[in-house]
Every structure is written in C-alpha cells, then in structure tokens.
Design a protein around this motif. Structure first.
Motif, PDB file in Angstrom:
ATOM      1  N   GLY A 103       0.784  -1.223   0.000  1.00 16.68           N
ATOM      2  CA  GLY A 103       0.000   0.000   0.000  1.00 16.68           C
ATOM      3  C   GLY A 103       0.817   1.274   0.000  1.00 16.68           C
ATOM      4  O   GLY A 103       0.262   2.356  -0.184  1.00 16.68           O
ATOM      5  N   LYS A 104       2.113   1.160   0.219  1.00 15.67           N
ATOM      6  CA  LYS A 104       2.954   2.362   0.143  1.00 15.67           C
ATOM      7  C   LYS A 104       3.143   2.744  -1.319  1.00 15.67           C
ATOM      8  O   LYS A 104       3.046   1.912  -2.212  1.00 15.67           O
ATOM      9  N   ASP A 105       3.425   4.000  -1.537  1.00 14.96           N
ATOM     10  CA  ASP A 105       3.642   4.486  -2.898  1.00 14.96           C
ATOM     11  C   ASP A 105       5.139   4.500  -3.197  1.00 14.96           C
ATOM     12  O   ASP A 105       5.965   4.676  -2.301  1.00 14.96           O
ATOM     13  N   PHE A 106       5.449   4.343  -4.486  1.00 14.80           N
ATOM     14  CA  PHE A 106       6.847   4.305  -4.924  1.00 14.80           C
ATOM     15  C   PHE A 106       7.019   5.213  -6.131  1.00 14.80           C
ATOM     16  O   PHE A 106       6.244   5.160  -7.087  1.00 14.80           O
ATOM     17  N   LEU A 107       8.067   6.027  -6.073  1.00 17.73           N
ATOM     18  CA  LEU A 107       8.382   6.929  -7.182  1.00 17.73           C
ATOM     19  C   LEU A 107       9.849   6.759  -7.569  1.00 17.73           C
ATOM     20  O   LEU A 107      10.729   6.864  -6.719  1.00 17.73           O
ATOM     21  N   LEU A 108      10.077   6.512  -8.838  1.00 21.81           N
ATOM     22  CA  LEU A 108      11.434   6.422  -9.370  1.00 21.81           C
ATOM     23  C   LEU A 108      11.775   7.753 -10.030  1.00 21.81           C
ATOM     24  O   LEU A 108      11.029   8.239 -10.876  1.00 21.81           O
ATOM     25  N   LEU A 128       9.823  10.091 -12.784  1.00 23.47           N
ATOM     26  CA  LEU A 128      10.332  11.389 -13.216  1.00 23.47           C
ATOM     27  C   LEU A 128      11.720  11.145 -13.786  1.00 23.47           C
ATOM     28  O   LEU A 128      12.594  10.652 -13.081  1.00 23.47           O
ATOM     29  N   VAL A 129      11.902  11.451 -15.061  1.00 23.13           N
ATOM     30  CA  VAL A 129      13.166  11.146 -15.735  1.00 23.13           C
ATOM     31  C   VAL A 129      13.683  12.393 -16.430  1.00 23.13           C
ATOM     32  O   VAL A 129      12.942  13.057 -17.159  1.00 23.13           O
ATOM     33  N   MET A 130      14.948  12.681 -16.206  1.00 18.26           N
ATOM     34  CA  MET A 130      15.608  13.741 -16.953  1.00 18.26           C
ATOM     35  C   MET A 130      16.686  13.093 -17.812  1.00 18.26           C
ATOM     36  O   MET A 130      17.627  12.492 -17.295  1.00 18.26           O
ATOM     37  N   HIS A 131      16.520  13.195 -19.141  1.00 19.01           N
ATOM     38  CA  HIS A 131      17.463  12.604 -20.085  1.00 19.01           C
ATOM     39  C   HIS A 131      18.567  13.592 -20.457  1.00 19.01           C
ATOM     40  O   HIS A 131      18.431  14.809 -20.280  1.00 19.01           O
ATOM     41  N   LYS A 161      10.454  20.401 -10.673  1.00 20.18           N
ATOM     42  CA  LYS A 161       9.398  19.420 -10.950  1.00 20.18           C
ATOM     43  C   LYS A 161       9.410  18.316  -9.884  1.00 20.18           C
ATOM     44  O   LYS A 161       8.366  17.920  -9.367  1.00 20.18           O
ATOM     45  N   VAL A 162      10.600  17.807  -9.553  1.00 16.41           N
ATOM     46  CA  VAL A 162      10.714  16.775  -8.512  1.00 16.41           C
ATOM     47  C   VAL A 162      10.241  17.345  -7.175  1.00 16.41           C
ATOM     48  O   VAL A 162       9.456  16.724  -6.459  1.00 16.41           O
ATOM     49  N   ARG A 163      10.700  18.548  -6.857  1.00 17.44           N
ATOM     50  CA  ARG A 163      10.343  19.192  -5.593  1.00 17.44           C
ATOM     51  C   ARG A 163       8.825  19.377  -5.486  1.00 17.44           C
ATOM     52  O   ARG A 163       8.221  19.060  -4.455  1.00 17.44           O
TER      53      ARG A 163
END
Length: 174
Positions: A99-104, A143-146, A162-164
C-alpha cells in the motif's frame, strides 16, 4: 500529511550537477526525509533494521539516482538485496510495504543514455516495476531527466523544481 523518504544513490554526487541540485532542493522540506545512501554507507555496511524502520515511517518511497548502464548504482542494488527481505517486503509474512507508494526519479546521460540513442526508457524499468509489484507497493509515474550531460543550468533547475513540486504535492505541503 503524508511523508516521503528519498533514497539518494549516487557514487559521485559531488561531481553531479543534476542530482546534487535535485537533492539540494529537497533538503529541509517538511515531511520529506532525504537519505543519502553513499554518505550513510561508504563501506556498504547497510544497517538493515534502520532502513526497514525508515521505510515503515514513510508513505512514499523515492529512489533518486543516475541511470548506470540501464540500471541502478551498486549500493542501491545491495540496499534492495539486504533491506527488501522475505517476510518483510514480500513472502507469506512479508506485507510491511503493501500500500505504500513508490516513485522512481532518474537522470540519464553519457553513452548509455536512452535519450541520446532514441531508445524508449520504459523497457528498462521492468525490473523496478517488478520489485515494486512484489513488495505490494503502488508504482507512480517516474520522473526522468534525459541527456543530463547536455542540460543547461535552467533545464536542471526546471527538472529539480518538478521533482520538488511532486513531493510537496504528495505530502500535502503548501
């Protein structure tokens, strides 16, 4: 209010323009705990109980790191092997993260940069998604920065913001 745990893994963070900027923008935010794994464990001796406690104290787990050869830095891989144990993170008695959320949150650059070679990054995220699924966590849009090697200072600041903002919104902070 919800709480976010940012697990930062960069073996050369002092040389990183992008990841260092992102981390600097997150430090000091209410309900956001920035945890620098390479600073905490320079000799790779992970305190498993402490790491599991941190996971349990937070609603959102964020992995912030550069994308090294289409994967994570070695200390974060070791962290996964050591901390996400059976009967804690998965298995018959391992529902502690459900149930926890995950962000990469990734940055890519250099020769293995999917952005440079016109490759779609999505197929390379399958091991991350499977890890999150096995742990019963909720996958959030990454969230990806290329192409960080070519990024301007303004582009770095925009991505960092954006991440903040993503974390502030998640935590319900103004």
């Amino acid at each position: 209010m919800k709480k976010a745990l940012v697990l930062f893994a960069h073996p050369f963070s002092k040389k990183s323009r992008v990841n260092r900027t992102i981390m600097d923008s997150l430090r000091g935010l209410d309900n956001v705990h920035v945890h620098d794994l390479y600073e905490e464990y320079p000799y790779f001796h992970i305190k498993v109980d402490r790491e599991q406690e941190l996971l349990l104290e937070h609603d959102l787990v964020v992995w912030q790191h550069p994308f090294y050869w289409f994967s994570m830095p070695p200390l974060l891989k070791l962290w996964c092997d050591e901390v996400l144990r059976r009967d804690f993170a998965y298995g018959p008695d391992g529902s502690r993260l459900q149930g926890k959320d995950f962000l990469l949150s990734l940055t890519t650059g250099g020769l293995a940069d999917p952005g440079n070679s016109q490759l779609n990054i999505e197929p390379f995220l399958a091991p991350y998604q499977q890890t999150v699924k096995v742990c019963g966590m909720n996958w959030q849009t990454p969230l990806v920065m290329h192409s960080t090697g070519n990024a301007t200072h303004e582009e770095i600041l925009m991505h960092s913001e954006k991440v903040r903002q993503t974390l502030l919104m998640y935590c319900g902070c103004p």
